[in-house]
Motif scaffolding. Structure first.
Motif, PDB file in Angstrom:
ATOM      1  N   THR A 109      75.383 -22.572  52.695  1.00  0.00           N
ATOM      2  CA  THR A 109      75.378 -23.191  54.020  1.00  0.00           C
ATOM      3  C   THR A 109      73.956 -23.293  54.564  1.00  0.00           C
ATOM      4  O   THR A 109      73.566 -24.318  55.132  1.00  0.00           O
ATOM      5  CB  THR A 109      76.242 -22.375  54.991  1.00  0.00           C
ATOM      6  OG1 THR A 109      77.580 -22.280  54.470  1.00  0.00           O
ATOM      7  CG2 THR A 109      76.311 -23.035  56.360  1.00  0.00           C
ATOM      8  N   CYS A 110      73.171 -22.242  54.391  1.00  0.00           N
ATOM      9  CA  CYS A 110      71.781 -22.264  54.853  1.00  0.00           C
ATOM     10  C   CYS A 110      70.941 -23.263  54.062  1.00  0.00           C
ATOM     11  O   CYS A 110      69.975 -23.818  54.595  1.00  0.00           O
ATOM     12  CB  CYS A 110      71.178 -20.868  54.755  1.00  0.00           C
ATOM     13  SG  CYS A 110      71.837 -19.682  55.956  1.00  0.00           S
ATOM     14  N   ARG A 111      71.303 -23.504  52.830  1.00  0.00           N
ATOM     15  CA  ARG A 111      70.555 -24.471  52.017  1.00  0.00           C
ATOM     16  C   ARG A 111      70.681 -25.887  52.573  1.00  0.00           C
ATOM     17  O   ARG A 111      69.805 -26.734  52.355  1.00  0.00           O
ATOM     18  CB  ARG A 111      71.058 -24.427  50.571  1.00  0.00           C
ATOM     19  CG  ARG A 111      70.279 -25.306  49.605  1.00  0.00           C
ATOM     20  CD  ARG A 111      70.754 -25.111  48.179  1.00  0.00           C
ATOM     21  NE  ARG A 111      72.167 -25.394  48.036  1.00  0.00           N
ATOM     22  CZ  ARG A 111      72.873 -25.144  46.928  1.00  0.00           C
ATOM     23  NH1 ARG A 111      72.279 -24.589  45.872  1.00  0.00           N
ATOM     24  NH2 ARG A 111      74.158 -25.428  46.869  1.00  0.00           N
ATOM     25  N   GLU A 112      71.752 -26.158  53.313  1.00  0.00           N
ATOM     26  CA  GLU A 112      72.030 -27.511  53.789  1.00  0.00           C
ATOM     27  C   GLU A 112      71.340 -27.863  55.096  1.00  0.00           C
ATOM     28  O   GLU A 112      71.459 -28.996  55.562  1.00  0.00           O
ATOM     29  CB  GLU A 112      73.540 -27.702  53.943  1.00  0.00           C
ATOM     30  CG  GLU A 112      74.325 -27.609  52.651  1.00  0.00           C
ATOM     31  CD  GLU A 112      73.930 -28.699  51.663  1.00  0.00           C
ATOM     32  OE1 GLU A 112      73.597 -29.820  52.109  1.00  0.00           O
ATOM     33  OE2 GLU A 112      73.943 -28.425  50.449  1.00  0.00           O
ATOM     34  N   GLY A 113      70.626 -26.919  55.738  1.00  0.00           N
ATOM     35  CA  GLY A 113      69.944 -27.278  56.965  1.00  0.00           C
ATOM     36  C   GLY A 113      69.841 -26.138  57.953  1.00  0.00           C
ATOM     37  O   GLY A 113      70.200 -24.989  57.647  1.00  0.00           O
ATOM     38  N   PRO A 114      69.375 -26.437  59.185  1.00  0.00           N
ATOM     39  CA  PRO A 114      69.126 -25.390  60.181  1.00  0.00           C
ATOM     40  C   PRO A 114      70.388 -24.641  60.588  1.00  0.00           C
ATOM     41  O   PRO A 114      71.493 -25.191  60.626  1.00  0.00           O
ATOM     42  CB  PRO A 114      68.547 -26.172  61.373  1.00  0.00           C
ATOM     43  CG  PRO A 114      68.015 -27.434  60.792  1.00  0.00           C
ATOM     44  CD  PRO A 114      68.930 -27.762  59.645  1.00  0.00           C
TER      45      PRO A 114
END
Length: 476
Positions: free
Chosen positions: A340-345
């Motif tokens: 989830t963190c890899r996909e954005g802020p």
């Protein structure tokens, strides 16, 4: 999907005597002789039991889960009215009864008309297994939220107690609560089932032994409505014991050690007072802050997110897809939050917003599950480092040391189980990532003695020490 647990990795690793040249190359290791000395198995062997194969693209690996979630969500969106009570797949249930939930109602904060009645729907996914004695308390904390637009999806993961009857009795008249029964498959499978049934613009996660403070959703949705770039937010938590007594009023940073690797100003790029986001809640938020940024690189050092505090934006969830169902016993949360963190802020509301229950015998954080925690973390972190090294903005030494720590953890748990051969393998791989670890000398010697004699000797010495302590206490 394959359902083999990650602890079976050891069986496959034991047959491997060579490793691929890129095993350590992904983290910049350039000493070929050291690689040969502390060699291990291939990444394919490590992750062979997972749906996310080492050489397989992430989207392809999660496609079966993606299809199931999207199909279920579309069916849910198309339903004008959910099916009748306690159907085979799902049921609408609710609680008009307030029995047992008065204390949540008493805590509710008056919101001065700040919540619009057309607020976006939040779907709250609650997986449960044999917790009929707790589930009412958990659901009650959701229904007591000051945020008005919500649905509760209780996913019964094959309970054999009276969970179904309890929910039907207490929540049968409340259309906000839906009940879904499925065969036991673990929390990852249960949460994915809940995702498939959810209809909200936002999806929140809550474990069946935890409870929320009544202003939690309003504060989190307010933050995510203000900053549309945030695909996920989470909060701090109050840890309570089995009797409900507060043990730690702000437990997040103590539970998740990765916070120790970064001060707040290095971990998050931006922050603002929560009182600026929700002035009407200033009496609750005080000086607490909303901290935001891109955390993918930092999450390599370990999990920073507690699942029962999470709210996800629908668009982010669709990109992440769902939980890895082969991580059955533990570790599925770290894998999910890392992706989830890899996909954005993302953002942390630096304030305790839930009561985190500890001390129950059926919790997956119990000591008997530590081997699964260690193995599953290994299965998560090594493929991510190898496949995303260019996107990880961390010094080489931090990554190598983290990988060394995880292998040493796996080795320690294997040694505790008397599995000397596998413990030795992981100790050597740990040294391959970080050679200077004097603390590994003793356990490596124990693991390396032939025919398990080191483990036997260790256990005998432990028994003798325990006997001596017992005699000393009696003399006092």
């Amino acid at each position: 999907m394959q359902q083999r647990a990650c602890d079976q990795v050891a069986d496959d690793l034991s047959h491997c005597t060579q490793w691929r040249s890129n095993m350590l190359g992904g983290v910049g290791h350039k000493r070929a002789s050291l690689r040969m000395l502390f060699g291990g198995a291939t990444m394919a062997a490590i992750c062979g039991m997972l749906d996310v194969k080492a050489g397989q693209d992430g989207d392809e690996a999660y496609e079966p889960v993606r299809r199931r979630i999207r199909t279920g969500a579309q069916e849910g969106a198309d339903r004008a009215q959910p099916p009748g009570l306690f159907g085979t797949a799902e049921s609408v249930i609710g609680a008009s009864s307030n029995s047992g939930h008065e204390r949540f109602a008493e805590e509710t904060v008056r919101m001065c008309g700040s919540v619009r009645m057309n607020a976006p729907l939040v779907s709250v996914v609650v997986p449960t297994f044999n917790r009929a004695h707790l589930i009412g308390r958990t659901i009650g904390s959701v229904l007591a939220q000051s945020y008005p637009a919500l649905e509760v999806i209780v996913v019964d993961d094959g309970s054999t107690d009276d969970t179904r009857e309890t929910i039907a009795r207490d929540y049968g008249d409340d259309a906000r609560v839906r009940y879904v029964y499925k065969q036991n498959g673990g929390p990852a499978s249960a949460r994915n089932t809940g995702f498939a049934q959810s209809r909200g613009e936002y999806v929140a996660l809550l474990d069946s032994d935890d409870t929320w403070y009544p202003w939690k959703l309003e504060l989190q949705i307010g933050c995510m409505q203000r900053d549309r770039s945030l695909g996920m937010t989470w909060t701090d938590m109050t840890m309570v014991d089995a009797d409900g007594k507060i043990v730690d009023p702000a437990y997040l940073r103590r539970m998740y050690h990765a916070y120790r690797s970064f001060p707040n100003e290095r971990l998050f790029e931006h922050s603002l007072p929560l009182a600026d986001v929700a002035p009407e809640l200033a009496q609750v938020t005080g000086t607490a802050r909303l901290r935001t940024g891109n955390l993918f690189s930092k999450m390599i050092m370990g999990n920073l997110v507690h699942t029962s505090t999470v709210v996800l934006r629908r668009e982010r969830l669709e990109r992440v897809v769902g939980f890895n169902e082969s991580l059955r016993y533990s570790g599925e949360d770290y894998d999910f939050h890392l992706r989830t963190c890899r996909e954005g802020p993302v953002g942390l509301l630096d304030i305790p917003a839930i009561r985190y229950q500890q001390g129950l015998p059926d919790q997956l954080t119990a000591s008997r599950y530590r081997i699964h925690m260690a193995e599953n973390m290994l299965c998560t972190i090594e493929p991510v480092v190898r496949e995303n090294r260019a996107q990880i903005d961390l010094p080489e030494h931090m990554i190598r040391r983290k990988l060394a720590q995880v292998h040493a953890w796996v080795a320690s748990e294997r040694l505790e189980r008397g599995e000397s051969k596998m413990a030795t393998l992981h100790y050597l791989k740990s040294l391959g990532y970080w050679p200077w670890q004097p603390g590994l000398v003793k356990p490596l010697l124990i693991a390396g003695l032939p025919f398990g004699s080191g483990v036997l000797l260790r256990d005998r010495l432990r028994a003798l020490r325990g006997h001596w302590r017992g005699n000393a206490e009696k003399k006092r």
